[in-house]
Design a protein around this motif. Structure first.
Motif, mmCIF file in Angstrom:
data_model
loop_
_atom_site.group_PDB
_atom_site.id
_atom_site.type_symbol
_atom_site.label_atom_id
_atom_site.label_comp_id
_atom_site.label_asym_id
_atom_site.label_seq_id
_atom_site.Cartn_x
_atom_site.Cartn_y
_atom_site.Cartn_z
ATOM 1 N N GLU A 171 28.998 41.296 39.753
ATOM 2 C CA GLU A 171 28.153 41.942 40.940
ATOM 3 C C GLU A 171 29.036 43.042 41.583
ATOM 4 O OE1 GLU A 171 25.974 38.987 43.383
ATOM 5 O OE2 GLU A 171 27.148 37.477 42.360
ATOM 6 N N LEU A 172 29.466 43.846 40.833
ATOM 7 C CA LEU A 172 30.538 44.868 41.407
ATOM 8 C C LEU A 172 29.562 46.086 41.690
ATOM 9 C CD1 LEU A 172 33.390 45.954 41.477
ATOM 10 C CD2 LEU A 172 32.748 47.374 39.455
ATOM 11 N N GLU A 173 29.698 46.682 43.049
ATOM 12 C CA GLU A 173 28.850 47.567 43.722
ATOM 13 C C GLU A 173 30.020 48.739 43.934
ATOM 14 O OE1 GLU A 173 25.905 46.324 46.679
ATOM 15 O OE2 GLU A 173 25.780 44.221 45.753
ATOM 16 N N ALA A 174 29.365 49.995 44.516
ATOM 17 C CA ALA A 174 30.068 51.118 44.603
ATOM 18 C C ALA A 174 30.928 50.883 45.843
ATOM 19 C CB ALA A 174 28.949 52.345 45.068
ATOM 20 N N THR A 175 30.805 49.963 46.781
ATOM 21 C CA THR A 175 31.627 49.818 47.904
ATOM 22 C C THR A 175 32.347 48.343 47.768
ATOM 23 O OG1 THR A 175 29.736 48.893 49.320
ATOM 24 C CG2 THR A 175 30.220 51.228 49.705
ATOM 25 N N SER A 176 32.594 47.983 46.818
ATOM 26 C CA SER A 176 33.319 46.775 46.410
ATOM 27 C C SER A 176 34.711 47.068 46.505
ATOM 28 C CB SER A 176 33.015 46.184 44.856
ATOM 29 O OG SER A 176 31.785 45.740 44.680
ATOM 30 N N ARG A 177 35.324 45.961 47.176
ATOM 31 C CA ARG A 177 36.516 45.775 47.432
ATOM 32 C C ARG A 177 37.312 44.585 47.129
ATOM 33 N NH1 ARG A 177 39.479 50.107 49.991
ATOM 34 N NH2 ARG A 177 41.215 48.936 49.502
ATOM 35 N N LEU A 178 38.627 44.165 47.211
ATOM 36 C CA LEU A 178 39.209 42.855 47.154
ATOM 37 C C LEU A 178 39.671 42.504 48.505
ATOM 38 C CD1 LEU A 178 41.567 43.042 44.152
ATOM 39 C CD2 LEU A 178 39.040 42.086 44.258
ATOM 40 N N ASP A 180 41.671 48.214 38.736
ATOM 41 C CA ASP A 180 41.798 47.393 37.601
ATOM 42 C C ASP A 180 41.323 46.176 37.908
ATOM 43 O OD1 ASP A 180 42.840 49.710 36.417
ATOM 44 O OD2 ASP A 180 44.957 48.846 36.235
ATOM 45 N N MET A 181 41.642 45.235 38.715
ATOM 46 C CA MET A 181 41.118 44.063 39.034
ATOM 47 C C MET A 181 39.794 44.066 39.481
ATOM 48 S SD MET A 181 43.431 41.525 38.570
ATOM 49 C CE MET A 181 43.852 42.566 37.310
ATOM 50 N N GLU A 205 42.417 54.189 50.435
ATOM 51 C CA GLU A 205 41.931 54.114 49.179
ATOM 52 C C GLU A 205 42.313 52.848 48.625
ATOM 53 O OE1 GLU A 205 39.948 56.295 47.227
ATOM 54 O OE2 GLU A 205 39.504 57.426 49.220
ATOM 55 N N PRO A 206 41.575 52.518 47.411
ATOM 56 C CA PRO A 206 42.223 51.088 46.785
ATOM 57 C C PRO A 206 43.234 51.530 45.872
ATOM 58 C CG PRO A 206 40.100 51.771 45.982
ATOM 59 C CD PRO A 206 40.329 52.654 47.100
ATOM 60 N N ALA A 207 44.378 50.934 45.554
ATOM 61 C CA ALA A 207 45.219 50.827 44.691
ATOM 62 C C ALA A 207 45.015 50.947 43.443
ATOM 63 C CB ALA A 207 46.437 50.098 44.921
ATOM 64 N N PRO A 208 45.387 51.754 42.338
ATOM 65 C CA PRO A 208 44.818 51.569 40.923
ATOM 66 C C PRO A 208 44.825 50.056 40.440
ATOM 67 C CG PRO A 208 46.445 53.318 41.027
ATOM 68 C CD PRO A 208 46.550 52.792 42.582
ATOM 69 N N SER A 218 47.610 37.876 45.680
ATOM 70 C CA SER A 218 48.689 38.576 44.964
ATOM 71 C C SER A 218 47.983 39.573 44.058
ATOM 72 C CB SER A 218 49.634 37.624 44.207
ATOM 73 O OG SER A 218 48.847 37.087 42.937
ATOM 74 N N MET A 219 46.797 40.105 44.377
ATOM 75 C CA MET A 219 45.951 40.907 43.458
ATOM 76 C C MET A 219 45.927 40.521 41.946
ATOM 77 S SD MET A 219 45.813 45.099 44.303
ATOM 78 C CE MET A 219 47.331 45.402 44.415
ATOM 79 N N ALA A 220 45.904 39.496 41.519
ATOM 80 C CA ALA A 220 45.935 39.350 40.188
ATOM 81 C C ALA A 220 44.429 38.714 39.743
ATOM 82 C CB ALA A 220 47.062 38.086 39.715
ATOM 83 N N CYS A 221 43.533 38.706 40.479
ATOM 84 C CA CYS A 221 42.299 38.263 40.091
ATOM 85 C C CYS A 221 41.108 38.989 40.838
ATOM 86 C CB CYS A 221 42.076 36.818 40.263
ATOM 87 S SG CYS A 221 42.103 36.308 42.094
ATOM 88 N N ALA A 222 40.058 38.748 40.756
ATOM 89 C CA ALA A 222 39.064 39.536 41.338
ATOM 90 C C ALA A 222 38.065 38.426 42.262
ATOM 91 C CB ALA A 222 38.067 40.450 40.664
ATOM 92 N N THR A 223 38.680 37.184 42.531
ATOM 93 C CA THR A 223 37.772 36.306 43.181
ATOM 94 C C THR A 223 37.454 36.233 44.617
ATOM 95 O OG1 THR A 223 39.747 34.886 43.058
ATOM 96 C CG2 THR A 223 38.124 34.678 41.117
#
Length: 107
Positions: A76-83, A69-70, A62-65, A42-47
């Protein structure tokens, strides 16, 4: 059916042919890849954070805003990170490769 490959933290690669429309989180759960996905997609975390191979980056919408935020919460965030819950498999993504950070896996 499009294919996706998950590269696990230990370097193992697991590849699957998947139905279009499934999210990467769905695929991980179907194939026992222990991505947490605590909010159930539900896009309420980054797990369910994954790192997309650069060769596929421009094929993704494109990722939604809200996703951005999540992602700010993901270690370990990287330039090509996504959920993973926000990437739906399509034929255009056939061959997609994503890396699963160690911090995303359930212990």
């Amino acid at each position: 059916m499009p294919a996706v490959t998950f590269v696990l933290p230990d370097g193992r690669r697991r590849s699957f042919d998947v139905a279009e429309g499934l999210t990467l989180l769905d695929v991980a759960r179907l194939h026992d890849i222990a991505i947490e996905g605590a909010c159930g997609g539900s896009m309420a975390c980054a797990t369910c954070h994954v790192v997309v191979d650069e060769a596929f980056w421009d094929l993704l919408p494109e990722p939604a805003p809200e996703e951005e935020d999540m992602l700010d919460l993901a270690p370990e965030l990287e330039a090509t990170s996504r959920l993973g819950c926000q990437i739906r498999m399509t034929q255009a993504l056939d061959g997609l490769v994503v890396r699963v950070p160690r911090t995303t896996l359930l212990e």
